[in-house]
Scaffold this motif. Sequence first.
Motif, PDB file in Angstrom:
ATOM      1  N   ASP A 113       0.830  -1.207   0.000  1.00 50.01           N
ATOM      2  CA  ASP A 113       0.000   0.000   0.000  1.00 50.01           C
ATOM      3  C   ASP A 113       0.863   1.254   0.000  1.00 50.01           C
ATOM      4  O   ASP A 113       0.366   2.346  -0.290  1.00 50.01           O
ATOM      5  CB  ASP A 113      -0.903   0.006   1.237  1.00 50.01           C
ATOM      6  N   ALA A 114       2.126   1.126   0.352  1.00 48.37           N
ATOM      7  CA  ALA A 114       3.066   2.250   0.343  1.00 48.37           C
ATOM      8  C   ALA A 114       3.776   2.276  -1.002  1.00 48.37           C
ATOM      9  O   ALA A 114       4.564   1.381  -1.327  1.00 48.37           O
ATOM     10  CB  ALA A 114       4.082   2.099   1.473  1.00 48.37           C
ATOM     11  N   TRP A 115       3.478   3.281  -1.800  1.00 53.06           N
ATOM     12  CA  TRP A 115       4.084   3.386  -3.122  1.00 53.06           C
ATOM     13  C   TRP A 115       3.981   4.831  -3.590  1.00 53.06           C
ATOM     14  O   TRP A 115       3.372   5.666  -2.929  1.00 53.06           O
ATOM     15  CB  TRP A 115       3.406   2.422  -4.092  1.00 53.06           C
TER      16      TRP A 115
ATOM     17  N   VAL B 268       9.781   2.929   3.431  1.00 53.37           N
ATOM     18  CA  VAL B 268       9.215   1.688   2.900  1.00 53.37           C
ATOM     19  C   VAL B 268       9.375   1.656   1.383  1.00 53.37           C
ATOM     20  O   VAL B 268       9.855   0.671   0.806  1.00 53.37           O
ATOM     21  CB  VAL B 268       7.730   1.552   3.285  1.00 53.37           C
ATOM     22  N   VAL B 269       8.980   2.747   0.726  1.00 50.39           N
ATOM     23  CA  VAL B 269       9.090   2.810  -0.729  1.00 50.39           C
ATOM     24  C   VAL B 269      10.542   2.679  -1.164  1.00 50.39           C
ATOM     25  O   VAL B 269      10.869   1.931  -2.096  1.00 50.39           O
ATOM     26  CB  VAL B 269       8.477   4.127  -1.257  1.00 50.39           C
ATOM     27  N   ARG B 270      11.438   3.394  -0.485  1.00 52.15           N
ATOM     28  CA  ARG B 270      12.864   3.324  -0.848  1.00 52.15           C
ATOM     29  C   ARG B 270      13.407   1.908  -0.697  1.00 52.15           C
ATOM     30  O   ARG B 270      14.156   1.411  -1.547  1.00 52.15           O
ATOM     31  CB  ARG B 270      13.666   4.279   0.037  1.00 52.15           C
ATOM     32  N   SER B 271      13.050   1.246   0.391  1.00 54.01           N
ATOM     33  CA  SER B 271      13.535  -0.114   0.627  1.00 54.01           C
ATOM     34  C   SER B 271      13.048  -1.066  -0.464  1.00 54.01           C
ATOM     35  O   SER B 271      13.826  -1.875  -0.992  1.00 54.01           O
ATOM     36  CB  SER B 271      13.064  -0.609   2.001  1.00 54.01           C
ATOM     37  N   LEU B 272      11.763  -0.994  -0.807  1.00 55.34           N
ATOM     38  CA  LEU B 272      11.210  -1.906  -1.804  1.00 55.34           C
ATOM     39  C   LEU B 272      11.800  -1.644  -3.178  1.00 55.34           C
ATOM     40  O   LEU B 272      12.061  -2.589  -3.953  1.00 55.34           O
ATOM     41  CB  LEU B 272       9.691  -1.784  -1.835  1.00 55.34           C
TER      42      LEU B 272
ATOM     43  N   HIS C 202       5.460 -11.561  -1.370  1.00 56.30           N
ATOM     44  CA  HIS C 202       5.788 -10.816  -0.151  1.00 56.30           C
ATOM     45  C   HIS C 202       4.747  -9.725   0.055  1.00 56.30           C
ATOM     46  O   HIS C 202       4.527  -8.889  -0.833  1.00 56.30           O
ATOM     47  CB  HIS C 202       7.182 -10.188  -0.240  1.00 56.30           C
ATOM     48  N   VAL C 203       4.085  -9.734   1.190  1.00 54.83           N
ATOM     49  CA  VAL C 203       3.098  -8.718   1.553  1.00 54.83           C
ATOM     50  C   VAL C 203       3.798  -7.702   2.441  1.00 54.83           C
ATOM     51  O   VAL C 203       4.142  -7.986   3.589  1.00 54.83           O
ATOM     52  CB  VAL C 203       1.893  -9.348   2.267  1.00 54.83           C
ATOM     53  N   ALA C 204       4.024  -6.501   1.898  1.00 50.07           N
ATOM     54  CA  ALA C 204       4.868  -5.524   2.585  1.00 50.07           C
ATOM     55  C   ALA C 204       4.115  -4.665   3.589  1.00 50.07           C
ATOM     56  O   ALA C 204       4.727  -4.120   4.510  1.00 50.07           O
ATOM     57  CB  ALA C 204       5.549  -4.622   1.555  1.00 50.07           C
ATOM     58  N   THR C 205       2.805  -4.507   3.410  1.00 47.47           N
ATOM     59  CA  THR C 205       2.040  -3.611   4.282  1.00 47.47           C
ATOM     60  C   THR C 205       0.718  -4.252   4.677  1.00 47.47           C
ATOM     61  O   THR C 205       0.246  -5.185   4.034  1.00 47.47           O
ATOM     62  CB  THR C 205       1.752  -2.269   3.576  1.00 47.47           C
ATOM     63  N   GLU C 206       0.113  -3.699   5.713  1.00 49.21           N
ATOM     64  CA  GLU C 206      -1.121  -4.264   6.255  1.00 49.21           C
ATOM     65  C   GLU C 206      -2.375  -3.530   5.792  1.00 49.21           C
ATOM     66  O   GLU C 206      -3.435  -3.658   6.386  1.00 49.21           O
ATOM     67  CB  GLU C 206      -1.072  -4.254   7.785  1.00 49.21           C
ATOM     68  N   GLY C 207      -2.264  -2.722   4.721  1.00 45.36           N
ATOM     69  CA  GLY C 207      -3.407  -1.992   4.206  1.00 45.36           C
ATOM     70  C   GLY C 207      -4.291  -2.851   3.316  1.00 45.36           C
ATOM     71  O   GLY C 207      -4.188  -4.088   3.303  1.00 45.36           O
TER      72      GLY C 207
END
Length: 356
Positions: free
Chosen positions: A8-10, A17-21, A77-82
């Motif tokens: 959900d973070a993009w 989060v966006v930078r890491s992904l 991989h599910v990166a966020t809980e949204g």
Amino acid sequence: MRLLIATDAWHPQVNGVVRSLENMAAAGRDLGFETVFLTHQDFASVPLPGYPEIRLSYATRGKVARLWSDLAPTHVHVATEGTVGYATRRYCLAHGRPFTTSYHTRFPEYLAARAPVPESWSYAWLRRFHGAASGTMVSTPSLERDLASRGFRNLMRWTRGVDTDLFRPALPDESRPEALAGLPGPFFLFVGRLAVEKNVSAFLDLDLPGTKVVVGDGPDRPRLESLHPRARFLGTLTGAALARIYAAADVFVFPSLTDTFGIVLLEALACGVPVAAYPVTGPLDVIGETGAGVLGTDLREAALAALAISRERCRQEALRYTWGESARQFFTNISLAHGTGLPTPRRRTFRAAPAV
């Protein structure tokens, strides 16, 4: 192998989060993985009230199912809980597909700062959400201990990195950035989202010499600017413009009590800037006893004491963190959790994802 990352973070969000992904996707090619993303851009969405850069997606398991055949992932991989992460999680559970998750945000503390919701309720929901995963990635030892004490299981370590070519100390012949021209030093810098959970007021309320500089934007910016007219607010900066502001600072002040890591800590250190922060998760792990910063419950004392720290000491500490090592941990975790080995990597040197 094809890894699907549901997040959900993009973009247009600018955060860790966006930078890491992005950096994991860049690294995946060299490690034998093709990475595809499922984000709010794949669904109808609306801006979050008061937080327009965050999109609330109408993500459903049915829409995920329709997209799945085209994406054809071998790993998930599910990166966020949204909503995007939750719909992907439901699809995986319904079809017996293993997946990993990552814990980026102290959502219970963020929610409690905005609404009368007990943290215990939020942690119970998050424990259920991540409990279905084959593994949950956490960024630091202190976060791992905290979540384990709350009943989270299958925790896996995934550190972060920094682009030390982009984020570097200023050269002797480099002039001060125009945005800081004419302002008195020393410069105390904050970089991050301007929101109540970031505790920025704790920094701006400090009685410090020189100039306080704030980089970032968010729903709390109008209030903070009105209360602190002497501080210099520069808005959102990225890439070389951001790196130049870091390099011009004397101390990086990190007032957050709720971050799980804080990539901005590494960016500051890479530019040779010492850190002043509270002794909490993130700073405890990144700064700790390294001598590259000062941690204390009195943030003013910490900020003033940090002025005496060698910039070279800070730079050397940042060089320990690479996106290459971060990616190695991430994709090893992905492979272990899915019961597969790492594919044969390409013989290329990993470079950080380009800064925007």
